[in-house]
Structures are given as structure tokens and as C-alpha cells.
Design an enzyme around this catalytic site. Structure first.
Site, PDB file in Angstrom:
ATOM      1  N   GLU A  17      52.077 -29.989 -64.227  1.00 44.89           N
ATOM      2  CA  GLU A  17      52.354 -29.521 -65.590  1.00 44.89           C
ATOM      3  C   GLU A  17      52.174 -30.664 -66.591  1.00 44.89           C
ATOM      4  O   GLU A  17      52.601 -31.784 -66.357  1.00 44.89           O
ATOM      5  CB  GLU A  17      53.790 -28.981 -65.658  1.00 44.89           C
ATOM      6  CG  GLU A  17      54.124 -28.397 -67.024  1.00 44.89           C
ATOM      7  CD  GLU A  17      55.404 -27.584 -66.998  1.00 44.89           C
ATOM      8  OE1 GLU A  17      55.523 -26.682 -66.126  1.00 44.89           O
ATOM      9  OE2 GLU A  17      56.280 -27.857 -67.829  1.00 44.89           O
ATOM     10  N   ALA A  51      58.143 -25.189 -78.924  1.00 41.15           N
ATOM     11  CA  ALA A  51      59.089 -24.185 -79.396  1.00 41.15           C
ATOM     12  C   ALA A  51      58.606 -23.551 -80.694  1.00 41.15           C
ATOM     13  O   ALA A  51      58.203 -24.244 -81.625  1.00 41.15           O
ATOM     14  CB  ALA A  51      60.446 -24.844 -79.605  1.00 41.15           C
ATOM     15  N   HIS A  77      50.995 -21.833 -71.197  1.00 43.64           N
ATOM     16  CA  HIS A  77      52.352 -21.348 -71.463  1.00 43.64           C
ATOM     17  C   HIS A  77      52.361 -20.669 -72.838  1.00 43.64           C
ATOM     18  O   HIS A  77      51.636 -21.072 -73.738  1.00 43.64           O
ATOM     19  CB  HIS A  77      53.349 -22.513 -71.507  1.00 43.64           C
ATOM     20  CG  HIS A  77      53.579 -23.170 -70.185  1.00 43.64           C
ATOM     21  ND1 HIS A  77      54.754 -23.805 -69.873  1.00 43.64           N
ATOM     22  CD2 HIS A  77      52.782 -23.302 -69.097  1.00 43.64           C
ATOM     23  CE1 HIS A  77      54.683 -24.294 -68.644  1.00 43.64           C
ATOM     24  NE2 HIS A  77      53.486 -24.014 -68.158  1.00 43.64           N
ATOM     25  N   GLN A 211      65.166 -40.679 -69.663  1.00 41.77           N
ATOM     26  CA  GLN A 211      64.452 -39.396 -69.788  1.00 41.77           C
ATOM     27  C   GLN A 211      65.097 -38.324 -68.913  1.00 41.77           C
ATOM     28  O   GLN A 211      65.291 -37.186 -69.344  1.00 41.77           O
ATOM     29  CB  GLN A 211      62.986 -39.621 -69.392  1.00 41.77           C
ATOM     30  CG  GLN A 211      62.244 -38.399 -68.946  1.00 41.77           C
ATOM     31  CD  GLN A 211      61.481 -38.663 -67.643  1.00 41.77           C
ATOM     32  OE1 GLN A 211      61.180 -39.796 -67.298  1.00 41.77           O
ATOM     33  NE2 GLN A 211      61.161 -37.621 -66.939  1.00 41.77           N
TER      34      GLN A 211
HETATM   35  P1  FAD Z   1      64.396 -15.471 -70.474  1.00 38.71           P
HETATM   36  O1  FAD Z   1      63.874 -14.885 -69.233  1.00 38.71           O
HETATM   37  O2  FAD Z   1      64.244 -14.670 -71.737  1.00 38.71           O
HETATM   38  O3  FAD Z   1      65.947 -15.804 -70.227  1.00 38.71           O
HETATM   39  C1  FAD Z   1      66.729 -16.481 -71.218  1.00 38.71           C
HETATM   40  C2  FAD Z   1      68.174 -16.028 -71.086  1.00 38.71           C
HETATM   41  O4  FAD Z   1      68.257 -14.652 -71.474  1.00 38.71           O
HETATM   42  C3  FAD Z   1      68.731 -16.106 -69.661  1.00 38.71           C
HETATM   43  O5  FAD Z   1      70.085 -16.462 -69.734  1.00 38.71           O
HETATM   44  C4  FAD Z   1      68.555 -14.683 -69.152  1.00 38.71           C
HETATM   45  O6  FAD Z   1      69.481 -14.342 -68.121  1.00 38.71           O
HETATM   46  C5  FAD Z   1      68.840 -13.887 -70.417  1.00 38.71           C
HETATM   47  N1  FAD Z   1      68.201 -12.564 -70.403  1.00 38.71           N
HETATM   48  C6  FAD Z   1      66.964 -12.259 -69.968  1.00 38.71           C
HETATM   49  N2  FAD Z   1      66.717 -10.941 -70.117  1.00 38.71           N
HETATM   50  C7  FAD Z   1      67.831 -10.401 -70.674  1.00 38.71           C
HETATM   51  C8  FAD Z   1      68.201  -9.090 -71.082  1.00 38.71           C
HETATM   52  N3  FAD Z   1      67.370  -8.044 -70.939  1.00 38.71           N
HETATM   53  N4  FAD Z   1      69.433  -8.913 -71.636  1.00 38.71           N
HETATM   54  C9  FAD Z   1      70.307  -9.940 -71.783  1.00 38.71           C
HETATM   55  N5  FAD Z   1      70.004 -11.213 -71.397  1.00 38.71           N
HETATM   56  C10 FAD Z   1      68.791 -11.438 -70.865  1.00 38.71           C
HETATM   57  N6  FAD Z   1      60.013 -23.798 -73.051  1.00 38.71           N
HETATM   58  C11 FAD Z   1      59.104 -23.916 -74.064  1.00 38.71           C
HETATM   59  O7  FAD Z   1      59.482 -23.830 -75.247  1.00 38.71           O
HETATM   60  N7  FAD Z   1      57.770 -24.120 -73.796  1.00 38.71           N
HETATM   61  C12 FAD Z   1      57.293 -24.222 -72.527  1.00 38.71           C
HETATM   62  O8  FAD Z   1      56.094 -24.396 -72.326  1.00 38.71           O
HETATM   63  C13 FAD Z   1      58.226 -24.101 -71.442  1.00 38.71           C
HETATM   64  N8  FAD Z   1      57.808 -24.162 -70.150  1.00 38.71           N
HETATM   65  C14 FAD Z   1      58.703 -23.968 -69.134  1.00 38.71           C
HETATM   66  C15 FAD Z   1      58.247 -23.965 -67.808  1.00 38.71           C
HETATM   67  C16 FAD Z   1      59.125 -23.757 -66.748  1.00 38.71           C
HETATM   68  C17 FAD Z   1      58.610 -23.765 -65.339  1.00 38.71           C
HETATM   69  C18 FAD Z   1      60.511 -23.555 -67.012  1.00 38.71           C
HETATM   70  C19 FAD Z   1      61.479 -23.354 -65.890  1.00 38.71           C
HETATM   71  C20 FAD Z   1      60.986 -23.566 -68.331  1.00 38.71           C
HETATM   72  C21 FAD Z   1      60.087 -23.762 -69.402  1.00 38.71           C
HETATM   73  N9  FAD Z   1      60.511 -23.745 -70.734  1.00 38.71           N
HETATM   74  C22 FAD Z   1      59.602 -23.882 -71.761  1.00 38.71           C
HETATM   75  C23 FAD Z   1      61.940 -23.595 -71.061  1.00 38.71           C
HETATM   76  C24 FAD Z   1      62.331 -22.130 -71.304  1.00 38.71           C
HETATM   77  O9  FAD Z   1      61.599 -21.589 -72.378  1.00 38.71           O
HETATM   78  C25 FAD Z   1      63.820 -22.115 -71.629  1.00 38.71           C
HETATM   79  O10 FAD Z   1      64.558 -22.439 -70.464  1.00 38.71           O
HETATM   80  C26 FAD Z   1      64.341 -20.850 -72.260  1.00 38.71           C
HETATM   81  O11 FAD Z   1      65.666 -21.091 -72.766  1.00 38.71           O
HETATM   82  C27 FAD Z   1      64.430 -19.684 -71.287  1.00 38.71           C
HETATM   83  O12 FAD Z   1      63.210 -19.253 -70.932  1.00 38.71           O
HETATM   84  P2  FAD Z   1      63.032 -18.016 -69.929  1.00 38.71           P
HETATM   85  O13 FAD Z   1      61.600 -17.739 -69.894  1.00 38.71           O
HETATM   86  O14 FAD Z   1      63.768 -18.241 -68.676  1.00 38.71           O
HETATM   87  O15 FAD Z   1      63.790 -16.882 -70.817  1.00 38.71           O
END
Ligand code: FAD
Length: 289
Positions: A17, A51, A77, A211
Site C-alpha cells: 500500500e 479524507a 481507494h 509514527q
Molecule cells: P464503515 O464500514 O462505514 O464502518 C465505519 C463504522 O460504521 C464502523 O464502526 C461500523 O461498524 C459502522 N457501520 C457500518 N455500517 C453501519 C450501519 N449500517 N449502521 C450503523 N453503523 C454502521 N481512510 C481514508 O480516508 N483513505 C484511505 O485510503 C483508507 N484506506 C484504508 C485501508 C485499509 C486497509 C483500512 C483498514 C482502513 C483505511 N482507511 C482509509 C481508514 C478508514 O476509512 C477508517 O477506518 C474509517 O473510519 C472506517 O472505514 P470503513 O470502510 O471501515 O467504514
């Protein structure tokens, strides 16, 4: 280019990544890093998205450059934050036309600066997955949080939402963690919910003590006491990297031993730690045809 779902179907994937460079100097660093990692024949590389769409052009430029100028399969992404449906549709059209077949669909975190925040048609990553899947073109990855997403009210709710999201996607990549049981528990909990899609563990080699503390605070990953102690026992930055590589090598070996479908390395746009872990695991030679 290849679809990651099909690569996973054919065997283990090894992926890296990157984040999009901010300026000319960091762009040169990333170009150099990709040149050094390409001989390891990664299954794919992924490029993060700032973001609220703050790196829209820069992410696109790196992803399309990888697609067009290297032999590596890229994944872009994309986040919910700050995007209305018409913008996502335009971004997906653009990627499809550029030969990009893989999208990591994420919730994203709001920009720290309120002035950068924009309206969004999407609330959760699952909403974005639905729109990307409707295209029928892309292989779709989603994020998984072994130690539970910091916003989840409890573990069971976290796993329920993850299972629903993953059922509509092709695979998940996890947030980093340091102890293998976090990964094993996650996979078992998903299986109990009837989901057996591949979950690729994300590995973050420690290269710099400051970091990793910052990243752990933001991601909700716990820094175990033994990791803090091992890093705290050395002062020299080269020794910190050596300790970080040893910890990551052991974790990767344990993950492979328990059947992980791949390894995804958070490279921080540098190649040395990843190349050392590859060498320690015997992957560098094993993957040369
Ligand atoms: P979601 O799946 O939307 O989950 C977020 C929260 O909402 C969780 O607590 C989940 O349980 C809850 N939730 C989900 N669905 C529902 C529902 N229907 N009702 C109520 N609650 C719900 N961030 C960036 O900005 N850019 C990137 O490029 C990036 N790359 C990443 C790559 C990886 C491999 C990982 C693990 C994370 C990355 N992130 C990135 C961080 C990520 O965007 C954050 O962790 C973000 O806060 C959550 O993303 P998610 O896709 O898990 O969100």
C-alpha cells in the site's frame, strides 16, 4: 490488468500500500520505491485516498501511472466522505476507461479541517460498495478492523456490519495489528456469521517509534507492551527498523501458517522494511519464476 478476486482465487496474494505523494520530492521517493518493489512481483498495489476527496487527482495519477507504466495490478481507494453520487460515478468511469479493475471502498474519516468538509451522499462503506458493485466491472475490497473500529458500540455490532459489507464485496484487508490472535478471531467471527470471503491481513512494519504511536492512536490498534518494550530498548533509528522488521517477519510467518490468503504491507512509501521481510520469509526467491 487483473481483478483481485480472481488473483485470490488462484492463490495467495502479496500486496503493498502507498499513499499519493504531496510534492515533487515525495513523488520521486514513491517512484524509486515502486521501482525497488516491482522485482518482488507484488500481486497488486493499492493507493490511498485522502479524507474527503482531498487527494482525488493525486490518487488517480498514481493509480493510472501504475496501470499504464508498470506490470503491476493497481487498486484505487475511494471513500464515502465528501462525495455525491455523480462524482463517484465520474471517478469510476475514469478508472474503468484507464484500465483499473479494482476499488477499495471505504468509509473514510472526515477531514481534520472543517473548511475541507463537503456534503456526501454516502454514510457507510457498504453504501459505496453497493454503487461500485452495480457497475459489474470492479473487484471490490473493504476495510476490516480486527480490534474493532473505534466508532463501533461493541464487537458484535462491528462484526455484523462488517459481515454485511463483506458479503457484498470480494475481499477485505485489515487494519494493522501486532498479535496473530486478533486476525484468527476476526476470521472465526465472520465464519460464524456465514461469511468466508478472503480477509487479507494488513501488516505495518515499525520503522519509526513516533509514527507507530500516532498510527495506533488513530486506528484503534493496540500497541502491546512487548512491542513498546522491544522498540524502547533501542535508540538508533536503524535498530528500531531492525526490531520492527523482526516483529513483522514473525507475525507474517504466523499468519501464513494459519492460512491467511495473502499479506498486505503498509509500506509508508518506503521499500526497505518490506524487502527485508520478504527476504526473511524466503518470499523474494520463492516468487521469482
Ligand atoms: P464503515 O464500514 O462505514 O464502518 C465505519 C463504522 O460504521 C464502523 O464502526 C461500523 O461498524 C459502522 N457501520 C457500518 N455500517 C453501519 C450501519 N449500517 N449502521 C450503523 N453503523 C454502521 N481512510 C481514508 O480516508 N483513505 C484511505 O485510503 C483508507 N484506506 C484504508 C485501508 C485499509 C486497509 C483500512 C483498514 C482502513 C483505511 N482507511 C482509509 C481508514 C478508514 O476509512 C477508517 O477506518 C474509517 O473510519 C472506517 O472505514 P470503513 O470502510 O471501515 O467504514
Amino acid at each position: 490488468m487483473a481483478r483481485i478476486a480472481e488473483l485470490l482465487g488462484a492463490g495467495r496474494t502479496y500486496s503493498f500500500e502507498f499513499f499519493p505523494p504531496r510534492d515533487d520530492v515525495t513523488q520521486l521517493t514513491l517512484g524509486h520505491t515502486i521501482a525497488e518493489l516491482e522485482p518482488l512481483q507484488p500481486s497488486f498495489v493499492s493507493v490511498t485516498y485522502g479524507a474527503g476527496g482531498t487527494t482525488r487527482e493525486r490518487t488517480r495519477n498514481v493509480v493510472t501511472w501504475v496501470a499504464q507504466e508498470t506490470a503491476i495490478t493497481p487498486m484505487a481507494h475511494l471513500t464515502c466522505q465528501g462525495h455525491v453520487r455523480s462524482e463517484i460515478a465520474a471517478i469510476l468511469d475514469d478508472y474503468r476507461d484507464a484500465g483499473v479493475d479494482n476499488i477499495m471502498a471505504l468509509g473514510g474519516d472526515p477531514p481534520a479541517d472543517a473548511a475541507d468538509r463537503r456534503p456526501s451522499d454516502y454514510r457507510y462503506a457498504a453504501d459505496l460498495v453497493a454503487d461500485v458493485a452495480a457497475r459489474g466491472h470492479f473487484s471490490i475490497g473493504v476495510a476490516a478492523h480486527p480490534e474493532v473500529h473505534p466508532a463501533s458500540p461493541d464487537r458484535a455490532t462491528d462484526r455484523r456490519h462488517l459481515a454485511a459489507k463483506l458479503a457484498a464485496a470480494d475481499f477485505a484487508i485489515t487494519q494493522f495489528f501486532f498479535e496473530v490472535h486478533h486476525y484468527v478471531d476476526l476470521v472465526e467471527e465472520l465464519a460464524d456469521l456465514g461469511v468466508d470471503k478472503p480477509v487479507i491481513p494488513g501488516v505495518m512494519p515499525i520503522t519509526n517509534a513516533g509514527q507507530i504511536n500516532r498510527m495506533a492512536r488513530l486506528s484503534g490498534a493496540a500497541l502491546p507492551g512487548w512491542v513498546v518494550d522491544a522498540v524502547g530498548e533501542v535508540d538508533d533509528p536503524a535498530d528500531v527498523r531492525r526490531v520492527g522488521v523482526d516483529i513483522a517477519t514473525e507475525l507474517c510467518a504466523e499468519l501464513l501458517a494459519c492460512g491467511a490468503p495473502g499479506l498486505h504491507f503498509y509500506t509508508m512509501n518506503r521499500s526497505t522494511a518490506t524487502r527485508e521481510i520478504y527476504a526473511n520469509l524466503g518470499l523474494a526467491t520463492a516468487r521469482v519464476p
